[in-house]
Design an enzyme around this catalytic site. Structure first.
Site, mmCIF file in Angstrom:
data_model
loop_
_atom_site.group_PDB
_atom_site.id
_atom_site.type_symbol
_atom_site.label_atom_id
_atom_site.label_comp_id
_atom_site.label_asym_id
_atom_site.label_seq_id
_atom_site.Cartn_x
_atom_site.Cartn_y
_atom_site.Cartn_z
ATOM 1 N N HIS A 118 11.906 17.109 35.863
ATOM 2 C CA HIS A 118 11.252 17.011 34.544
ATOM 3 C C HIS A 118 11.774 18.070 33.567
ATOM 4 C CE1 HIS A 118 7.849 14.205 35.434
ATOM 5 N NE2 HIS A 118 8.165 14.544 36.672
ATOM 6 N N CYS A 138 12.601 11.387 36.542
ATOM 7 C CA CYS A 138 11.711 11.169 37.683
ATOM 8 C C CYS A 138 11.354 9.678 37.820
ATOM 9 C CB CYS A 138 10.492 12.088 37.574
ATOM 10 S SG CYS A 138 9.717 12.367 39.166
ATOM 11 N N GLU A 185 11.488 18.217 30.491
ATOM 12 C CA GLU A 185 10.561 18.408 29.364
ATOM 13 C C GLU A 185 9.475 19.438 29.674
ATOM 14 O OE1 GLU A 185 10.551 16.058 31.518
ATOM 15 O OE2 GLU A 185 8.493 15.432 31.972
HETATM 16 N N1 GLN Z 1 6.339 9.687 42.547
HETATM 17 C C1 GLN Z 1 6.450 9.006 41.283
HETATM 18 C C2 GLN Z 1 6.958 7.575 41.452
HETATM 19 O O1 GLN Z 1 7.293 7.188 42.506
HETATM 20 C C3 GLN Z 1 7.359 9.762 40.343
HETATM 21 C C4 GLN Z 1 6.756 11.087 40.009
HETATM 22 C C5 GLN Z 1 7.103 11.599 38.650
HETATM 23 O O2 GLN Z 1 7.560 10.883 37.776
HETATM 24 N N2 GLN Z 1 6.822 12.868 38.456
HETATM 25 O O3 GLN Z 1 7.009 6.864 40.511
#
Ligand code: GLN
Length: 196
Positions: free
Chosen positions: A178, A79, A180
């Site tokens: 994610h 992410c 995890e």
């Molecule tokens: N929206 C977050 C970002 O732009 C990422 C979200 C996440 O890691 N769950 O960094």
């Protein structure tokens, strides 16, 4: 004796990655300073907030050391971690919102690209191209980025409804979701195997 797996522990959900790696029998070590990269065999850059991660990476002097590390050892970015690994951001001028991608994984990503109404969801994804297992994996997307383009050096290894959600370049793996947060350790296992 093999080195522990590193967790970039500046911000975000590194604790859940620690648990996932422990489930697979791996020692872990938090990484917050450049010198600590010498003491780990691989590194996870967790999800969180890429604007904050950018600031903390810069403050710790970690940008160049992370690039050097990724040229030699496996790195998993999930992410916000994928956003940090990417080469370019779409939909916002690089740096405008304080995010400076490290240019480690040859792909273009768009932050928060699923829109507010469905900014968090769970869906099955196809990781056959990553580990050869055609069973779907349940993936948790939280204000996830979208992968808009993948460079010649990188390869799409996980898809959701035909759209890329996981990219690999050598032993560097970026996931928009994610792994995890579920109890299935398959993607962490596949990542560790990228190290050979
Ligand atoms: N929206 C977050 C970002 O732009 C990422 C979200 C996440 O890691 N769950 O960094």
């Amino acid at each position: 004796m093999s080195l522990p797996v590193g967790l970039l522990a500046l911000q975000g959900d590194f604790e859940m990655h620690r648990q996932a790696l422990a489930d697979l029998g791996h020692e872990t070590r938090f990484v917050r300073r450049p010198a600590e990269l010498a003491e780990v065999s691989a590194l996870v850059i967790p999800g969180g907030e890429s604007t904050t991660l950018t600031r903390l990476v810069a403050r710790a002097g970690l940008a160049d050391p992370l690039r050097a590390f990724a040229s030699e050892r496996p790195v998993l970015g999930t992410c916000a971690g994928l956003i940090m690994l990417s080469s370019e951001l779409a939909g916002e001028k690089q740096g405008d919102f304080g995010v400076e991608p490290l240019g480690i994984l040859d792909c273009v990503v768009s932050r928060n690209a699923y829109g507010r109404q469905i900014d968090s969801f769970t869906a099955p994804v196809d990781a056959t191209a990553l580990d050869g297992d055609s069973a779907p994996v349940r993936a948790v997307f939280i204000r996830a980025p979208r992968i808009m383009a993948v460079g010649a050096g990188a390869q799409v290894v996980v898809t959701h409804e035909g759209e890329p959600v996981g990219v690999r370049q050598g032993a560097v793996l970026g996931l928009t979701f994610h792994p995890e947060l579920t109890s299935d350790r398959r993607l962490h296992r596949a990542f560790l195997e990228l190290g050979g």
